[in-house]
Write an enzyme that holds these catalytic residues in place. Structure first.
Site, PDB file in Angstrom:
ATOM      1  CG  ASP A 195      -1.781   1.333   1.411  1.00 49.04           C
ATOM      2  OD1 ASP A 195      -2.657   1.365  -0.029  1.00 49.04           O
ATOM      3  OD2 ASP A 195      -1.340   2.107   1.492  1.00 49.04           O
ATOM      4  CD  GLU A 279      -3.103   0.851  -2.452  1.00 48.15           C
ATOM      5  OE1 GLU A 279      -4.445   2.004  -2.460  1.00 48.15           O
ATOM      6  OE2 GLU A 279      -2.121   1.631  -2.562  1.00 48.15           O
ATOM      7  CG  ASP A 360      -1.016   3.840   5.840  1.00 44.93           C
ATOM      8  OD1 ASP A 360      -2.231   3.898   5.266  1.00 44.93           O
ATOM      9  OD2 ASP A 360       0.250   4.019   6.167  1.00 44.93           O
TER      10      ASP A 360
END
Ligand SMILES: [Zn+2]
Length: 420
Positions: A195, A279, A360
């Site tokens: 992340d 991502e 996170d």
């Protein structure tokens, strides 16, 4: 699962410092100027053409139109100086412009800008070049051999050379090569979800946190001071030019430090893992948010993802990007509940299932879970390579998986509602 090695042709760029003579610097300056002129002239032509022909059958100019116009232009007495340059380098400027237009229309970048004299300058030499490895000299058309520092070996077949000058006054030759590489899909290794955060550079699903490099902020005071100096100098003066070079040198330094950090990090992740999931960030959308822009630039996310992508491909590592609308922060990893009221400020929250969620870390775990489901769905559809072997999939799926997200909650997410 049966995966065999494959041979792939990849493009690799090798960058070398150039030390032109004063005479060569003058010729280079005129070549840069001509490449820049052609780019700017035809950007203006394309804008004007569209303005007068909007809505008509032919409303815009393409590469071929501008190439024809360039040939005409070079015949006119007032533009005869454009013939000094290598004609292919000028055509290449038109291609760059065309690419800039395409990138804009495909929503990858902003509308093309006019090029400025003090920004990075470059022109491309598509053929008729050579490097003398013994004498350490670069041969390009219309130039005496230029001194080149060959600090590393070149692999593959040289395809083109890009000559550039940085705002701080350094010259480089970037040699683009085609390299045949045997790619062996990794059979063992860890799977990791990352992340990309703002507080930390990233948080991984295994709990690792890597802090963002703070080079830019550390140098910021110095940079600000020098920029103030620069702004009070008279335009075109010698002093202003010196101040401008000082600013450019700090930018160079920051760029190099950041690049070094990103390369080491992406190299390590690719070496340690068999699958990496990150991502698909919409960096442009984040940049539009003024307060976040600094951190994003500082941490160099999109460059990091780019490095992870090609290094994974070269090393047989599976790299996947998760759809950016997948609510990895809002979704509880343990029970799947979506916390719709989560805001950017909430670093920690308590889920209805009772778990204390670290924002996170939870997101990284979701990214890994989602990535694995994504790959699982993709694997049966292996493409066949020309050599009869199956190809390791480089997964880049963009569609959200509703079953994972839980209901239709992702539908309500707006196009520019970027999850941080
Ligand atoms: Zn929960």
């Amino acid at each position: 699962m049966y995966i065999v090695n494959m041979i792939k042709t990849i493009n690799k760029a090798f960058s070398f410092r150039l030390y032109p003579t004063l005479e060569q610097e003058k010729t280079l300056a005129s070549f840069f100027g001509q490449a820049r002129f052609v780019y700017n002239y035809f950007l203006r032509q394309r804008i004007d053409y569209y303005a007068t022909n909007k809505g008509k059958e032919k409303q815009s100019l393409n590469y071929h139109d501008t190439a024809k116009m360039l040939t005409e232009l070079k015949r006119q007495p007032e533009y005869i100086w454009l013939n000094e340059s290598n004609s292919q380098s000028l055509q290449q400027s038109l291609r760059h412009l065309d690419n800039a237009y395409n990138n804009f229309f495909n929503k990858r970048t902003e509308f093309p800008n006019f090029k400025k004299k003090h920004n990075k300058q470059s022109f491309l030499v598509p053929q008729h070049f050579d490097i003398d490895f013994e004498k350490k000299l670069l041969h390009i058309p219309k130039f005496e051999p230029i001194k080149i520092i060959l600090h590393r070996e070149i692999e593959g077949i040289m395809k083109s050379i890009n000559i550039s000058k940085t705002p701080s006054g350094k010259y480089f030759a970037s040699v683009l090569c085609e390299v045949e590489k045997v790619i062996k899909p990794k059979k063992k290794g860890n799977r990791i979800g990352i992340d990309l955060g703002l507080k930390s550079f990233f948080v991984a699903s295994n709990g690792e946190r890597v802090d963002a490099p703070q080079y830019l902020r550390k140098s910021e005071d110095k940079l600000k001071r020098l920029q103030r100096h620069l702004s009070c100098k008279v335009k075109g003066s010698n002093r202003r030019n010196k101040a401008r070079i000082k600013v450019a040198r700090i930018h160079d330094k920051i760029f190099n430090q950041r690049n070094d950090f990103l390369h080491k990090l992406s190299h390590r992740l690719v070496a340690e893992n068999q699958s990496i999931f990150a991502e698909g960030l919409h960096v442009k959308g984040i940049m539009a948010n003024h307060h976040l822009a600094k951190s994003v630039q500082d941490s160099g996310w999109s460059e990091f993802v780019r490095q992870l992508k090609y290094k994974s491909e070269w090393n047989g590592v599976c790299f996947g990007q998760i759809d950016r609308f997948f609510p990895s922060s809002k979704r509880c990893f343990h029970c799947g509940w979506i916390n719709e009221s989560l805001t950017l400020k909430d670093r920690e929250w308590i889920c209805q299932c009772g778990q204390v969620i670290d924002r996170d870390f939870n997101a990284a775990q979701n990214v890994l879970l989602f990535g694995q489901k994504m790959v699982g769905r993709e694997l049966p559809k292996l493409k066949r390579s020309g050599r009869g072997g199956a190809v390791m999939p480089l997964v880049e799926l963009r569609s959200p998986f509703q079953s994972l997200i839980g209901g239709g909650s992702s539908h309500s997410m707006e196009e520019n509602n970027v999850r941080i």
